[in-house]
Design a protein around this motif. Structure first.
Motif, short mmCIF file in Angstrom:
data_model
loop_
_atom_site.label_atom_id
_atom_site.label_comp_id
_atom_site.label_asym_id
_atom_site.label_seq_id
_atom_site.Cartn_x
_atom_site.Cartn_y
_atom_site.Cartn_z
N UNK A 1 -13.76 -0.85 11.92
CA UNK A 1 -13.09 -0.98 10.65
C UNK A 1 -14.14 -1.04 9.54
N UNK A 2 -13.97 -0.22 8.52
CA UNK A 2 -14.94 -0.24 7.42
C UNK A 2 -14.96 -1.61 6.73
N UNK A 3 -16.13 -2.03 6.33
CA UNK A 3 -16.25 -3.35 5.72
C UNK A 3 -15.64 -3.40 4.33
N UNK A 4 -15.31 -2.24 3.74
CA UNK A 4 -14.74 -2.22 2.40
C UNK A 4 -13.26 -2.63 2.39
N UNK A 5 -12.64 -2.73 3.56
CA UNK A 5 -11.23 -3.11 3.62
C UNK A 5 -11.13 -4.63 3.66
N UNK A 13 -2.95 -7.97 -0.83
CA UNK A 13 -1.91 -8.05 -1.84
C UNK A 13 -2.52 -8.24 -3.23
N UNK A 14 -3.55 -9.06 -3.31
CA UNK A 14 -4.22 -9.28 -4.60
C UNK A 14 -4.89 -8.00 -5.12
N UNK A 15 -5.33 -7.15 -4.21
CA UNK A 15 -5.98 -5.90 -4.60
C UNK A 15 -4.98 -4.77 -4.89
N UNK A 16 -3.75 -4.93 -4.45
CA UNK A 16 -2.74 -3.87 -4.65
C UNK A 16 -2.49 -3.67 -6.13
N UNK A 17 -2.35 -2.39 -6.50
CA UNK A 17 -2.12 -2.05 -7.90
C UNK A 17 -0.75 -1.43 -8.14
N UNK A 18 -0.18 -0.78 -7.09
CA UNK A 18 1.08 -0.07 -7.29
C UNK A 18 2.18 -0.49 -6.33
N UNK A 19 1.83 -0.63 -5.03
CA UNK A 19 2.89 -0.84 -4.05
C UNK A 19 2.41 -1.63 -2.84
N UNK A 20 3.37 -2.34 -2.27
CA UNK A 20 3.17 -3.02 -0.98
C UNK A 20 4.50 -2.90 -0.26
N UNK A 21 4.49 -2.23 0.89
CA UNK A 21 5.73 -2.05 1.65
C UNK A 21 5.56 -2.67 3.02
N UNK A 142 -4.35 -5.60 12.61
CA UNK A 142 -5.44 -4.65 12.40
C UNK A 142 -5.26 -4.00 11.05
N UNK A 143 -6.33 -3.90 10.29
CA UNK A 143 -6.32 -3.18 9.02
C UNK A 143 -7.00 -1.84 9.23
N UNK A 144 -6.43 -0.80 8.62
CA UNK A 144 -6.98 0.53 8.79
C UNK A 144 -6.74 1.34 7.52
N UNK A 145 -7.69 2.16 7.16
CA UNK A 145 -7.51 3.03 6.00
C UNK A 145 -7.52 4.50 6.38
N UNK A 146 -7.21 4.81 7.63
CA UNK A 146 -7.11 6.20 8.08
C UNK A 146 -5.93 6.86 7.35
N UNK A 147 -6.19 7.85 6.50
CA UNK A 147 -5.11 8.46 5.71
C UNK A 147 -3.97 9.01 6.57
N UNK A 148 -4.25 9.57 7.72
CA UNK A 148 -3.20 10.13 8.57
C UNK A 148 -2.28 9.02 9.09
#
Length: 173
Positions: A1-5, A13-21, A142-148
């Motif tokens: 997992x990238x350390x930037x997440x 939630x604090x970092x969200x700017x538009x949406x949280x589903x 688990x947190x993931x930022x894989x676009x797919x």
């Protein structure tokens, strides 16, 4: 997992700017004192906000106040379990915090491709996948930022959302 997440829900939630589903698909989760009290007949005094307002509700309210759209969809079996009855009852707190909540009977999902895990998606960029035991205990996340992966699960959420019934119209069966 990238350390930037960010690795906590609060940070995401604090970092969200538009949406949280959030997609929930279980008929029961781990037990907790509020659910146990509800089973014994105790009810929330909705006029006494201090008795039921939790830090989670404030985090949601803060996100909504800065323009984040927070949506939760629950897929449920009918007739519903006691746990789902309790969730429906206490959802007023989520709605009061600014969440939009919808319910979809599982019988109406046969033609939908659905993920196997509950999740949150933040800004269509990061997914937080929840892993539960068969008894409903949270085993981890688990947190993931894989676009797919984010896109696949986000599309599943939108299909459920489009078909689901708004909280104030959903009748427990």
């Amino acid at each position: 997992m990238p350390s930037s997440i960010p690795t906590s829900f609060d940070e995401q939630l604090a970092a969200a700017q538009r949406s949280a589903v959030h997609l929930e698909m279980r008929d029961a989760y781990y037990s907790n004192p509020r659910f146990e009290a509800w089973l014994k007949g105790e009810r929330v005094d909705w006029d006494d906000r201090a008795s039921w307002w939790r830090p989670f509700h404030q985090d949601i309210a803060d996100a909504v106040a800065r323009g984040v759209q927070v949506r939760r969809a629950r897929v449920v079996s009918e007739p519903v379990t006691d746990y789902i009855r309790w969730e429906h009852y206490q959802t007023r707190a989520n709605v009061d915090a600014g969440e939009q909540v919808r319910w979809l009977p599982r019988r109406d999902t046969a033609d939908l491709l659905m993920p196997g895990c509950d999740f949150w998606i933040f800004d269509d960029r990061v997914i937080r996948v929840h892993n539960f035991s068969g008894a409903g205990d949270l085993l981890g996340e688990e947190f993931c930022d894989d676009p797919a992966l984010v896109e696949l699960n986000g599309a599943a959420f939108e299909r459920v959302w489009d078909r689901a019934v708004p909280h104030d119209q959903y009748e427990i069966r």
